[in-house]
Design an enzyme around this catalytic site. Structure first.
Site, PDB file in Angstrom:
ATOM      1  N   GLY A  56       0.775  -1.246   0.000  1.00 23.82           N
ATOM      2  CA  GLY A  56       0.000   0.000   0.000  1.00 23.82           C
ATOM      3  C   GLY A  56       0.804   1.292   0.000  1.00 23.82           C
ATOM      4  N   GLU A 111       3.674   4.238   6.163  1.00 28.18           N
ATOM      5  CA  GLU A 111       2.452   3.484   5.880  1.00 28.18           C
ATOM      6  C   GLU A 111       1.481   4.321   5.053  1.00 28.18           C
ATOM      7  OE1 GLU A 111       1.137   0.802   5.690  1.00 28.18           O
ATOM      8  OE2 GLU A 111       1.206  -0.453   7.453  1.00 28.18           O
ATOM      9  N   ASP A 112       0.661   3.651   4.255  1.00 25.77           N
ATOM     10  CA  ASP A 112      -0.416   4.369   3.570  1.00 25.77           C
ATOM     11  C   ASP A 112      -1.560   4.621   4.542  1.00 25.77           C
ATOM     12  OD1 ASP A 112      -0.612   1.555   3.554  1.00 25.77           O
ATOM     13  OD2 ASP A 112      -2.182   1.590   2.039  1.00 25.77           O
ATOM     14  N   ASP A 115      -4.978   1.422  10.409  1.00 25.62           N
ATOM     15  CA  ASP A 115      -6.386   1.107  10.657  1.00 25.62           C
ATOM     16  C   ASP A 115      -6.510   0.609  12.101  1.00 25.62           C
ATOM     17  OD1 ASP A 115      -8.977   0.121  10.535  1.00 25.62           O
ATOM     18  OD2 ASP A 115      -8.782  -0.658   8.523  1.00 25.62           O
ATOM     19  N   LYS A 143      -7.090   6.046  10.934  1.00 25.96           N
ATOM     20  CA  LYS A 143      -8.490   5.946  11.365  1.00 25.96           C
ATOM     21  C   LYS A 143      -8.496   5.883  12.892  1.00 25.96           C
ATOM     22  CE  LYS A 143     -10.381   3.249   7.493  1.00 25.96           C
ATOM     23  NZ  LYS A 143     -10.914   1.909   7.128  1.00 25.96           N
ATOM     24  N   PHE A 164     -14.323   2.504   4.370  1.00 22.28           N
ATOM     25  CA  PHE A 164     -13.399   1.872   3.429  1.00 22.28           C
ATOM     26  C   PHE A 164     -12.997   2.865   2.340  1.00 22.28           C
ATOM     27  CE2 PHE A 164     -12.473  -1.143  -0.107  1.00 22.28           C
ATOM     28  CZ  PHE A 164     -11.378  -1.750   0.503  1.00 22.28           C
ATOM     29  N   VAL A 165     -11.684   2.992   2.118  1.00 19.97           N
ATOM     30  CA  VAL A 165     -11.184   3.927   1.100  1.00 19.97           C
ATOM     31  C   VAL A 165     -10.280   3.196   0.104  1.00 19.97           C
ATOM     32  CG1 VAL A 165     -11.351   6.091   2.416  1.00 19.97           C
ATOM     33  CG2 VAL A 165      -9.330   4.648   2.718  1.00 19.97           C
ATOM     34  N   ASP A 171      -5.958  -0.473  -1.968  1.00 18.92           N
ATOM     35  CA  ASP A 171      -6.613  -1.370  -2.925  1.00 18.92           C
ATOM     36  C   ASP A 171      -8.003  -1.817  -2.492  1.00 18.92           C
ATOM     37  OD1 ASP A 171      -5.525  -3.037  -0.786  1.00 18.92           O
ATOM     38  OD2 ASP A 171      -6.082  -4.722  -2.051  1.00 18.92           O
ATOM     39  N   ARG A 177      -5.287   0.659  -6.936  1.00 22.12           N
ATOM     40  CA  ARG A 177      -4.156   1.344  -6.295  1.00 22.12           C
ATOM     41  C   ARG A 177      -3.668   2.495  -7.177  1.00 22.12           C
ATOM     42  NH1 ARG A 177      -2.265  -2.106  -2.035  1.00 22.12           N
ATOM     43  NH2 ARG A 177      -2.435  -4.309  -2.500  1.00 22.12           N
TER      44      ARG A 177
HETATM   45  C1  PRP Z   1      -3.167  -2.403   4.675  1.00 23.90           C
HETATM   46  C2  PRP Z   1      -2.361  -1.125   4.762  1.00 23.90           C
HETATM   47  C3  PRP Z   1      -1.639  -1.250   6.076  1.00 23.90           C
HETATM   48  C4  PRP Z   1      -2.580  -2.091   6.906  1.00 23.90           C
HETATM   49  C5  PRP Z   1      -3.287  -1.212   7.902  1.00 23.90           C
HETATM   50  O1  PRP Z   1      -2.359  -3.416   4.172  1.00 23.90           O
HETATM   51  O2  PRP Z   1      -1.468  -0.976   3.673  1.00 23.90           O
HETATM   52  O3  PRP Z   1      -0.406  -1.902   5.942  1.00 23.90           O
HETATM   53  O4  PRP Z   1      -3.540  -2.679   6.021  1.00 23.90           O
HETATM   54  O5  PRP Z   1      -4.192  -1.937   8.692  1.00 23.90           O
HETATM   55  P1  PRP Z   1      -3.904  -2.289  10.221  1.00 23.90           P
HETATM   56  O6  PRP Z   1      -3.536  -0.994  10.927  1.00 23.90           O
HETATM   57  O7  PRP Z   1      -5.233  -2.825  10.690  1.00 23.90           O
HETATM   58  O8  PRP Z   1      -2.810  -3.297  10.303  1.00 23.90           O
HETATM   59  P2  PRP Z   1      -2.887  -4.804   3.545  1.00 23.90           P
HETATM   60  O9  PRP Z   1      -2.662  -5.903   4.512  1.00 23.90           O
HETATM   61  O10 PRP Z   1      -4.280  -4.610   3.039  1.00 23.90           O
HETATM   62  O11 PRP Z   1      -1.884  -5.057   2.355  1.00 23.90           O
HETATM   63  P3  PRP Z   1      -1.430  -4.036   1.200  1.00 23.90           P
HETATM   64  O12 PRP Z   1      -0.472  -3.050   1.850  1.00 23.90           O
HETATM   65  O13 PRP Z   1      -0.759  -4.919   0.225  1.00 23.90           O
HETATM   66  O14 PRP Z   1      -2.657  -3.347   0.661  1.00 23.90           O
END
Ligand code: PRP
Length: 190
Positions: A56, A111-112, A115, A143, A164-165, A171, A177
């Site tokens: 991400g 980080e992107d 959550d 968030k 959800f964004v 993604d 993405r």
């Molecule tokens: C997403 C995002 C963060 C994580 C955040 O990754 O990029 O790394 O979730 O959520 P959290 O705070 O609850 O851990 P994902 O696992 O969807 O993989 P991606 O980076 O490949 O999209």
């Protein structure tokens, strides 16, 4: 071949789910310039390593470091926690380790989105084992209402509601993405 996006009046439709514009490309880039300036001041005289969490963070990291006016290094972890679902599975899988030796180094985790905080919490614990000089966290989105783990985020681009964004690295089942701005789910199954 399927067309890339089904767009109507600026909304994006994924099946019967509707995503509407949320944070524009201009707003994203402006905020990243501010974060870059702040980080440049905070790391003056140091050689930070920016560690992106794939997948991400790849767009945010690439724009962020172009706003850092210092020598710096870049490395990546690859994690997966969500799979193809919209809600965190609660499990983290480490899919790629770092290449850099981070002992005694200044680490900025990129980080992107934060959550639940699970991914950051997991990565911080991994990094701490190698005894870096310092660890800070920068995320484009956070968030606050969804945080479940004890994490300290040092730099936040935008605080957003618990919705959800997609876009700008984020993604939906690995797709979208490549959108230049961020869209939020407005109607459909959540
Ligand atoms: C997403 C995002 C963060 C994580 C955040 O990754 O990029 O790394 O979730 O959520 P959290 O705070 O609850 O851990 P994902 O696992 O969807 O993989 P991606 O980076 O490949 O999209």
């Amino acid at each position: 071949m399927d067309e890339l996006l089904t767009k109507k009046e600026n909304a994006i439709y994924v099946g019967n789910e509707k995503f509407i514009p949320f944070i524009s490309e201009e707003k994203i880039q402006l905020r990243i310039a501010q974060l870059g300036k702040q980080l440049t001041e905070d790391y003056k005289g140091k050689l930070p390593i920016f560690i992106g969490i794939l997948n991400g963070s790849f767009l945010f990291l690439s724009d962020l470091i172009r706003n850092i006016e210092l020598k710096c290094e870049v490395d990546f972890f690859k994690l997966s926690s969500y799979g193809d679902k919209k809600i965190s599975s609660g499990n983290v899988k480490l899919l790629k380790e770092l290449n850099a030796d981070i002992n005694d180094r200044h680490i900025v985790i990129v980080e992107d989105i934060v959550d639940t905080g699970l991914s950051i919490n997991y990565i911080e614990n991994l990094i701490r084992m190698n005894k870096p000089a310092s660890i800070k966290v920068v995320t484009l989105l956070a968030k606050p209402k969804s945080i479940k783990y004890d994490v300290k985020i040092d730099y936040i681009g935008f605080e957003i509601p618990n919705e959800f964004v997609i876009g700008y690295g984020l993604d939906y089942a690995q797709k979208y993405r490549n959108l230049r701005s961020i869209y939020i789910l407005s109607e459909g199954k959540n």
